[in-house]
Design a protein around this motif. Structure first.
Motif, PDB file in Angstrom:
ATOM      1  N   TYR B  16       0.724  -1.193   0.011  1.00  0.00           N
ATOM      2  CA  TYR B  16       0.009  -0.051  -0.161  1.00  0.00           C
ATOM      3  C   TYR B  16       1.036   1.140   0.137  1.00  0.00           C
ATOM      4  O   TYR B  16       1.771   1.516   0.797  1.00  0.00           O
ATOM      5  N   ASP B  18       0.849   5.063   0.794  1.00  0.00           N
ATOM      6  CA  ASP B  18      -0.041   6.005   1.614  1.00  0.00           C
ATOM      7  C   ASP B  18      -0.198   7.139   0.657  1.00  0.00           C
ATOM      8  O   ASP B  18      -1.252   7.752   0.440  1.00  0.00           O
ATOM      9  N   ARG B 110       1.312  -9.088   3.104  1.00  0.00           N
ATOM     10  CA  ARG B 110       1.498  -8.030   4.174  1.00  0.00           C
ATOM     11  C   ARG B 110       0.660  -7.711   5.124  1.00  0.00           C
ATOM     12  O   ARG B 110       0.727  -7.048   6.143  1.00  0.00           O
ATOM     13  N   PHE B 111      -0.796  -8.421   5.083  1.00  0.00           N
ATOM     14  CA  PHE B 111      -1.737  -8.457   6.051  1.00  0.00           C
ATOM     15  C   PHE B 111      -1.740  -9.319   7.426  1.00  0.00           C
ATOM     16  O   PHE B 111      -0.945 -10.213   7.222  1.00  0.00           O
ATOM     17  N   LYS B 112      -2.069  -8.508   8.352  1.00  0.00           N
ATOM     18  CA  LYS B 112      -2.170  -9.439   9.591  1.00  0.00           C
ATOM     19  C   LYS B 112      -2.799 -10.927   9.290  1.00  0.00           C
ATOM     20  O   LYS B 112      -2.278 -11.886   9.768  1.00  0.00           O
TER      21      LYS B 112
ATOM     22  N   GLU C  36       8.214   0.397  13.683  1.00  0.00           N
ATOM     23  CA  GLU C  36       6.924  -0.031  13.340  1.00  0.00           C
ATOM     24  C   GLU C  36       5.906   1.225  13.670  1.00  0.00           C
ATOM     25  O   GLU C  36       5.168   1.321  12.584  1.00  0.00           O
ATOM     26  N   GLY C  37       6.001   1.869  14.762  1.00  0.00           N
ATOM     27  CA  GLY C  37       5.339   3.229  15.003  1.00  0.00           C
ATOM     28  C   GLY C  37       5.884   4.231  14.231  1.00  0.00           C
ATOM     29  O   GLY C  37       5.037   5.332  14.290  1.00  0.00           O
ATOM     30  N   MET C 117       2.528  -2.762  21.757  1.00  0.00           N
ATOM     31  CA  MET C 117       2.966  -1.633  21.043  1.00  0.00           C
ATOM     32  C   MET C 117       1.989  -0.374  21.139  1.00  0.00           C
ATOM     33  O   MET C 117       2.392   0.593  21.378  1.00  0.00           O
TER      34      MET C 117
ATOM     35  N   THR D  11      -6.653   6.220   5.988  1.00  0.00           N
ATOM     36  CA  THR D  11      -5.619   4.933   5.946  1.00  0.00           C
ATOM     37  C   THR D  11      -5.795   3.960   6.969  1.00  0.00           C
ATOM     38  O   THR D  11      -5.930   2.661   6.697  1.00  0.00           O
ATOM     39  N   LYS D  14      -8.268   1.114   6.277  1.00  0.00           N
ATOM     40  CA  LYS D  14      -8.456   0.603   4.863  1.00  0.00           C
ATOM     41  C   LYS D  14      -8.328  -0.800   4.853  1.00  0.00           C
ATOM     42  O   LYS D  14      -7.799  -1.515   5.595  1.00  0.00           O
ATOM     43  N   ILE D  15      -9.135  -1.193   4.080  1.00  0.00           N
ATOM     44  CA  ILE D  15      -8.975  -2.850   3.664  1.00  0.00           C
ATOM     45  C   ILE D  15      -8.986  -3.119   2.347  1.00  0.00           C
ATOM     46  O   ILE D  15      -9.069  -2.001   1.632  1.00  0.00           O
ATOM     47  N   LEU D 106      -0.071   5.894   8.762  1.00  0.00           N
ATOM     48  CA  LEU D 106       0.350   5.827   7.520  1.00  0.00           C
ATOM     49  C   LEU D 106       0.384   4.545   6.547  1.00  0.00           C
ATOM     50  O   LEU D 106       0.488   4.457   5.506  1.00  0.00           O
ATOM     51  N   ALA D 109      -4.394  -0.382   9.439  1.00  0.00           N
ATOM     52  CA  ALA D 109      -4.137  -1.092  10.610  1.00  0.00           C
ATOM     53  C   ALA D 109      -4.143  -2.550  10.656  1.00  0.00           C
ATOM     54  O   ALA D 109      -3.959  -3.480  11.281  1.00  0.00           O
ATOM     55  N   ARG D 110      -4.797  -2.959   9.369  1.00  0.00           N
ATOM     56  CA  ARG D 110      -4.838  -4.406   9.074  1.00  0.00           C
ATOM     57  C   ARG D 110      -3.713  -5.072   8.453  1.00  0.00           C
ATOM     58  O   ARG D 110      -3.576  -6.306   8.372  1.00  0.00           O
ATOM     59  N   PHE D 111      -2.653  -4.456   8.524  1.00  0.00           N
ATOM     60  CA  PHE D 111      -1.351  -4.836   8.017  1.00  0.00           C
ATOM     61  C   PHE D 111      -0.383  -5.419   9.366  1.00  0.00           C
ATOM     62  O   PHE D 111      -0.892  -4.999  10.317  1.00  0.00           O
ATOM     63  N   LYS D 112       0.416  -6.249   8.897  1.00  0.00           N
ATOM     64  CA  LYS D 112       1.133  -6.748   9.802  1.00  0.00           C
ATOM     65  C   LYS D 112       2.112  -5.801  10.558  1.00  0.00           C
ATOM     66  O   LYS D 112       2.354  -5.561  11.744  1.00  0.00           O
ATOM     67  N   ALA D 113       2.690  -4.901   9.556  1.00  0.00           N
ATOM     68  CA  ALA D 113       3.514  -3.921  10.232  1.00  0.00           C
ATOM     69  C   ALA D 113       2.742  -2.534   9.874  1.00  0.00           C
ATOM     70  O   ALA D 113       2.531  -2.135   8.602  1.00  0.00           O
ATOM     71  N   THR D 114       2.345  -2.158  10.975  1.00  0.00           N
ATOM     72  CA  THR D 114       1.449  -0.635  11.129  1.00  0.00           C
ATOM     73  C   THR D 114       1.628   0.123  12.093  1.00  0.00           C
ATOM     74  O   THR D 114       1.892  -0.305  13.145  1.00  0.00           O
ATOM     75  N   ASP D 115       1.603   1.282  12.040  1.00  0.00           N
ATOM     76  CA  ASP D 115       1.730   2.342  12.900  1.00  0.00           C
ATOM     77  C   ASP D 115       0.485   2.736  13.950  1.00  0.00           C
ATOM     78  O   ASP D 115       0.407   3.517  14.658  1.00  0.00           O
ATOM     79  N   MET D 117      -1.658   0.909  15.804  1.00  0.00           N
ATOM     80  CA  MET D 117      -1.809   0.686  17.212  1.00  0.00           C
ATOM     81  C   MET D 117      -0.991   1.672  18.198  1.00  0.00           C
ATOM     82  O   MET D 117      -1.107   1.877  19.079  1.00  0.00           O
ATOM     83  N   PHE D 118       0.197   1.875  17.590  1.00  0.00           N
ATOM     84  CA  PHE D 118       1.178   2.743  18.373  1.00  0.00           C
ATOM     85  C   PHE D 118       0.471   4.188  18.313  1.00  0.00           C
ATOM     86  O   PHE D 118       0.467   4.782  19.525  1.00  0.00           O
ATOM     87  N   ASN D 119       0.066   4.618  17.360  1.00  0.00           N
ATOM     88  CA  ASN D 119      -0.706   6.023  17.365  1.00  0.00           C
ATOM     89  C   ASN D 119      -1.838   6.181  18.088  1.00  0.00           C
ATOM     90  O   ASN D 119      -2.089   7.157  18.709  1.00  0.00           O
TER      91      ASN D 119
END
Lengths: 163, 163, 163, 163
Positions: B16, B18, B110-112, C36-37, C117, D11, D14-15, D106, D109-115, D117-119
């Motif tokens: 993706y 952004d 790359r999705f969970k 990751e954040g 996280m 973003t 997004k799905i 950015l 949230a559905r990605f393995k690596a995503t900011d 949850m941190f945000n």
């Protein structure tokens, strides 16, 4: 196609209990893995034991053997701890007309990085494609029972010669 | 055992962007999946195309066909977009002495939550166990080329009769 | 802004060793979480201890206290096991002119589903926004040291009155 | 403490729709993130819009402004697309007695690596600790509305001077 999953415990199903700061065998992750894998075939899951691999006894192996022998199903996937998986697989080698694939994981399925989903995928393909017999699907390979061992130092399964 | 992976694009490798708010085919995820799956066999990965399934042309299929025909390897896993995967698989059915398994994903790797790791696990087992031929490993099943279609309404692959 | 992270061990950094079927404190996950954040500020990470919460001694608390006291930095985030986190936080309450936020996790950061996280995100915001003092960021809340306990039965942190 | 979450799209939510090979705003991920973060406070989630950031209009900003003004709640977290997040934040700066934190992601949230949850963790801490006002919690930092922009080339948020 119908596949009977039998779960016996092992690393694949381990969960972490914070209050004890320790790790125990939890509920089977097989259903979650099949759902995430978008698997579209008939199956059920029989939770036969919740044991670490090293706790599986010969008595347990007889129980598993008899369960499969009496079962009308012909295709089985057994999730099992890795340390004694080869031993339990050998204990089923006399069963005729059944395709049986063992799998498990070196890292619990609940981890971000885990071989569990990959391994169950392998087992699902192997049980459909292989001729009747007993197999182990681990370390990216499909081994025949009696010709495989876990190399603990390398943390992987490998073929052995038994001439 | 040696397995040649050929990647052609499709949903499995999508990322993706952004800044564009859109999704494009990115670098192949096969190596990451094999590493996470703790796969211990020899392989390499040839990134032949980076295309959405619907963009794959007959010219592309000839290219893929000729690549495999001239290759000394005998075991191939091809990652491919899902919409035309059955079509590309059929284009390879005349190749002799090669075991070829197509796979991909309905949700990007790359999705969970993704079927990518499960599907590649299936393909890895199928290519080792099946006799030479062309197969599709999707939806928890191993189909023979020419006898499978994608059911878009149900978002899964299914067997077809071609009497 | 500069934030000094001090890691002391605890559940957040736990990893699983299959050959021992057990779980131990591994390398700090803080850098991975910040990457990751997509955190864009200056920081470093000091791995001061690798201990389960219950193993942290008064001696360790003095060590931590003296380290922060002598440090030129003014903003600290300390990852710590949860069971004695309130106790260690109280041991730093006499430090002036420092903003110190404790955090950790009830499930290891290496798990698919983990509060790690989220909690580190909370700590990063709290240390920037709060006035100097000692805080605990857990269970979706920012508590002041001396006014918080871990409710082990409920597996969460909660405010206490100390009138 | 009670926090009202208002989701507007972007973003973070997004799905991916395989049949369209495209990416759209899906259901809010906030509840999942709070559950995974083991957040123990009272909240609800109001899905006010489902829009990409660039589609948010001044009319939408008035709607959001009036919603918050009339609401009895005093603490708000607003998930929003990143491109116009600073603009929407500025549109709320005249609201008195409310603590409002914008956040988003950015990477979905559905990605393995995503900011994501941190945000959201940052926003949850910031809304509790900050004095009334409007803030943006992104890129590991808590910015005041009117003093922050998205640097698209660097794919991060940064402070600006407006002397």
């Amino acid at each position: 196609m119908f596949i009977r999953f039998i779960t016996t415990g092992g690393t694949i199903d381990k969960i972490y209990f914070d209050d004890l700061s320790q790790f125990e065998v939890g509920e089977s992750q097989v259903q979650h893995i099949l759902a995430e894998g978008l698997a579209a075939f008939d199956f059920d899951v029989v939770p036969l034991m919740h044991k670490d691999s090293l706790q599986v006894t010969d008595e347990d192996r007889r129980l598993l053997h008899d369960f499969i022998e009496k079962d009308d199903a012909t295709h089985f996937i057994i999730t099992h701890g890795t340390d004694t998986m080869p031993l339990t697989a050998e204990a089923l080698m006399d069963l005729d007309g059944k395709t049986i694939v063992f799998t498990g994981a070196l890292t619990p399925a609940r981890f971000k990085a885990t071989d569990a989903m990959f391994n169950v995928g392998m087992a699902v393909a192997a049980v459909q494609v292989a001729k009747p017999g007993v197999y182990i699907a681990m370390s990216g390979q499909v081994f025949e029972a009696g010709a495989v061992r876990k190399n603990r130092a390398e943390n992987r399964f490998e073929a052995i010669d038994r001439n």
